[in-house]
Scaffold this motif. Structure first.
Motif, PDB file in Angstrom:
ATOM      1  N   GLY A   1     -13.396 -43.860 -12.119  1.00 37.92           N
ATOM      2  CA  GLY A   1     -14.473 -44.356 -13.341  1.00 37.92           C
ATOM      3  C   GLY A   1     -14.379 -43.121 -14.273  1.00 37.92           C
ATOM      4  N   VAL A   2     -14.203 -42.003 -13.882  1.00 36.13           N
ATOM      5  CA  VAL A   2     -14.136 -40.760 -15.123  1.00 36.13           C
ATOM      6  C   VAL A   2     -12.995 -41.130 -15.837  1.00 36.13           C
ATOM      7  CG1 VAL A   2     -13.735 -38.272 -15.145  1.00 36.13           C
ATOM      8  CG2 VAL A   2     -15.076 -38.950 -13.385  1.00 36.13           C
ATOM      9  N   ILE A   3     -11.881 -41.437 -15.292  1.00 42.76           N
ATOM     10  CA  ILE A   3     -10.729 -41.673 -15.843  1.00 42.76           C
ATOM     11  C   ILE A   3     -10.731 -43.050 -17.130  1.00 42.76           C
ATOM     12  CG2 ILE A   3      -8.148 -42.611 -15.723  1.00 42.76           C
ATOM     13  CD1 ILE A   3      -8.502 -39.539 -15.533  1.00 42.76           C
ATOM     14  N   TYR A   4     -11.362 -44.036 -16.532  1.00 39.65           N
ATOM     15  CA  TYR A   4     -11.582 -45.186 -17.176  1.00 39.65           C
ATOM     16  C   TYR A   4     -12.697 -44.972 -18.431  1.00 39.65           C
ATOM     17  CZ  TYR A   4     -13.501 -49.706 -18.757  1.00 39.65           C
ATOM     18  OH  TYR A   4     -13.677 -50.862 -19.450  1.00 39.65           O
ATOM     19  N   ALA A   5     -13.502 -44.014 -18.253  1.00 39.51           N
ATOM     20  CA  ALA A   5     -14.515 -43.786 -19.257  1.00 39.51           C
ATOM     21  C   ALA A   5     -13.717 -42.917 -20.393  1.00 39.51           C
ATOM     22  CB  ALA A   5     -15.629 -42.758 -18.790  1.00 39.51           C
ATOM     23  N   LEU A   6     -12.725 -42.016 -19.959  1.00 36.46           N
ATOM     24  CA  LEU A   6     -11.852 -41.137 -20.909  1.00 36.46           C
ATOM     25  C   LEU A   6     -10.773 -41.783 -21.441  1.00 36.46           C
ATOM     26  CD1 LEU A   6     -12.598 -37.844 -19.104  1.00 36.46           C
ATOM     27  CD2 LEU A   6     -13.870 -38.837 -21.161  1.00 36.46           C
ATOM     28  N   ASP A   7     -10.434 -43.070 -21.159  1.00 32.30           N
ATOM     29  CA  ASP A   7      -9.257 -43.624 -21.550  1.00 32.30           C
ATOM     30  C   ASP A   7      -7.906 -42.957 -21.032  1.00 32.30           C
ATOM     31  OD1 ASP A   7     -10.383 -45.991 -22.743  1.00 32.30           O
ATOM     32  OD2 ASP A   7     -10.352 -44.895 -24.603  1.00 32.30           O
ATOM     33  N   GLY A   8      -8.189 -42.321 -19.698  1.00 33.89           N
ATOM     34  CA  GLY A   8      -6.899 -41.664 -19.360  1.00 33.89           C
ATOM     35  C   GLY A   8      -6.350 -42.605 -18.179  1.00 33.89           C
ATOM     36  N   SER A   9      -5.482 -41.792 -17.399  1.00 37.56           N
ATOM     37  CA  SER A   9      -4.797 -42.597 -16.603  1.00 37.56           C
ATOM     38  C   SER A   9      -4.780 -41.955 -14.953  1.00 37.56           C
ATOM     39  CB  SER A   9      -3.295 -42.848 -16.768  1.00 37.56           C
ATOM     40  OG  SER A   9      -2.573 -41.676 -16.747  1.00 37.56           O
TER      41      SER A   9
END
Length: 131
Positions: free
Chosen positions: A95-103
Motif C-alpha cells: 500500500g505504501v509503495i502503491y501510494a508513492l508510485d514505487g516498486s
C-alpha cells in the motif's frame, strides 16, 4: 476522481511541471522538499543508500514506510517475523509503495525490496518457483 486517486493524492500529491522564477536568495530559503526538481532521466548518486531491515514484529513496518517516503530503498528480510505477520507486513508495504508510485520486488524466500519512484529497479531474479 475515484477514492483511490484521492487517497493517493493525499499521501503523495502528483507533481506538476511549474516554472518558478525565483531569485537566488529566494531559492536558498526553500527547504529541500520545496526545491524544484529537474525532470528527465533519473540519476542515482553516490550517496544513495539501501536500508536493511530484519523486522521481528509488525510495529516496525512504520519505520520502513518512513524510509521509503524519504526516497530510500529498503531491503526487508522477513525470516524472523512470525508467519501470521509476514503477509500483513507485505500488504502494508504494498500500500505504501502503491501510494508513492514505487516498486516492490521479491528477491528471495521471505526477502523483499521496496524502492521509491526515484530509484527504479531493473532486471529479474529467477527464484526457481516454476520448478
Amino acid at each position: 476522481m475515484g477514492l483511490t486517486d484521492k487517497i493517493k493524492n493525499f499521501i503523495a500529491p502528483e507533481e506538476t511541471d511549474e516554472e518558478l522564477n525565483l531569485t537566488e536568495a529566494e531559492a536558498e530559503r526553500l527547504s529541500e522538499y520545496e526545491q524544484p526538481q529537474v525532470q528527465g532521466a533519473t540519476k542515482v548518486t553516490a550517496n544513495t543508500n539501501i536500508v536493511l531491515f530484519e523486522p521481528r514484529q509488525f510495529d516496525e513496518s512504520q519505520e520502513i514506510a518512513y524510509h521509503i517516503k524519504a526516497k530510500r530503498a529498503c531491503a526487508i528480510n522477513l525470516h524472523r517475523m512470525p508467519g501470521e505477520y509476514r503477509q500483513r507486513m507485505i500488504d502494508f508495504l504494498t500500500g505504501v509503495i502503491y501510494a508513492l508510485d514505487g516498486s516492490i520486488n521479491k528477491v528471495g524466500e521471505n526477502v523483499i525490496l521496496c524502492s521509491p519512484k526515484s530509484m527504479p529497479v531493473g532486471g529479474e531474479i529467477d527464484l526457481g518457483e516454476d520448478r
